[in-house]
Design an enzyme around this catalytic site. Structure first.
Site, PDB file in Angstrom:
ATOM      1  N   SER A  55      -8.531   7.151  -1.331  1.00  0.00           N
ATOM      2  CA  SER A  55      -7.170   6.209  -1.532  1.00  0.00           C
ATOM      3  C   SER A  55      -6.922   6.002  -0.236  1.00  0.00           C
ATOM      4  CB  SER A  55      -6.236   7.125  -2.201  1.00  0.00           C
ATOM      5  OG  SER A  55      -4.932   6.372  -2.415  1.00  0.00           O
ATOM      6  N   TYR A  67      -3.736  -4.831  -1.301  1.00  0.00           N
ATOM      7  CA  TYR A  67      -4.354  -3.409  -1.090  1.00  0.00           C
ATOM      8  C   TYR A  67      -3.471  -2.308  -1.460  1.00  0.00           C
ATOM      9  CZ  TYR A  67      -7.131   0.376   1.425  1.00  0.00           C
ATOM     10  OH  TYR A  67      -7.637   1.439   1.719  1.00  0.00           O
ATOM     11  N   LYS A  78      -4.816   0.677  -4.265  1.00  0.00           N
ATOM     12  CA  LYS A  78      -4.556   1.984  -4.105  1.00  0.00           C
ATOM     13  C   LYS A  78      -3.771   2.803  -4.944  1.00  0.00           C
ATOM     14  CE  LYS A  78      -8.106   2.094  -1.468  1.00  0.00           C
ATOM     15  NZ  LYS A  78      -9.366   2.946  -1.760  1.00  0.00           N
TER      16      LYS A  78
END
Length: 273
Positions: A134, A148, A152
């Site tokens: 992660s 992004y 995650k």
């Protein structure tokens, strides 16, 4: 004790460093990449303990086949590391449909397909460890990295639920959350959205943002002892920060969240009915 480790996206960055460390200490490693030519030196050096596999992690059938190939080749599977992924740099408004969908395909669905492929094997043998790469950006956010962040955050939710589902089968799950490191994260592996001038000032100020300052970036090689310790742990944590920034900033971010929730708690309770 020799372990069999499956890792995605391992021709460079963290993946490459970790593969070399595993092989150097005698583990069996199956490593994937779209282009496995980058593994030629390791295949020559470790002909019996290293298995390179060409894989597009966004293809579910390929992912299942890759996991099964590694298991059949080595006869065991102890650790699965979902390391492959990349970042889209751009404000939310700037990100194109293709950029967003492709990033979710790689970072979220690619992680999911490999995880699903490994679970039947790990359940049957009643042990295993799934490690999801992660980021601290799966815990808090930075401007112009929102897509992004979203991927995650999704991996965090998926993996936390997974951990509670598979614990009874002897399977551990760990989310590894690095802060910034001097890898190619923002280089050739990244996607840059078409900029909109209205966000130029935000972009220009990023270099002065906590998490992106020069002193905030860790040395990739320093992560190797931590990953080896994690892989060898009999009771690994659900989450592990890598670097000095993650824990300290997360404490502050969550203190601010708790303060806000507390200040609005009367409204929340009244909304219960």
């Amino acid at each position: 004790m020799t372990k069999t480790i499956f890792i995605t996206g391992a021709t460079r960055g963290f993946g490459r460093l970790w593969v070399e460390a595993f092989l150097n200490r005698g583990d069996n490693v199956a490593a994937t990449s779209r282009n496995i030519a980058g593994f030629d030196d390791l295949a020559d050096q470790y002909p019996n303990s290293f298995l390179p596999i060409a894989l597009d992690i966004t293809n579910r059938d390929q992912s299942i086949a890759a996991i099964n190939k590694a298991h059949q080749y080595f006869g065991s599977l102890d650790v699965v590391i979902n390391n492959a992924g990349y970042a889209v740099f751009g404000a939310i408004e700037e990100a194109s449909e293709t950029e967003v969908k492709d990033n979710f395909e790689a970072n979220v669905f690619g992680t999911l397909w490999i995880t699903q492929a490994a679970l039947p094997i790990l359940r049957k043998q009643k042990h295993g460890h799934i490690i999801q790469l992660s980021s601290v950006l799966g815990v808090w956010t930075l401007p112009t990295l929102g897509i992004y962040n979203a991927t995650k955050f999704a991996v965090e939710g998926l993996s936390e639920a997974l951990a509670s589902e598979v614990n009874a089968f002897g399977i551990h799950v760990t989310l590894v959350e690095p802060n910034g490191y001097t890898t190619d994260f923002g280089g050739s592996s990244a996607v840059q959205s078409q900029p909109i001038a209205a966000y130029d000032q935000i972009r220009e100020g990023l270099g002065n943002t906590e998490g992106l300052l020069p002193e905030d970036y860790g040395k990739p090689a320093a992560t190797v002892p931590a990953i080896l310790k994690l892989v060898d742990s009999e009771q690994p944590p659900l989450r592990l920060f890598l670097g000095k920034l993650g824990y300290e900033k997360t404490k502050r971010v969550y203190a601010e969240k708790l303060q806000t929730w507390e200040s609005w708690n009367d409204v929340s309770i009244a909304a219960h009915g």
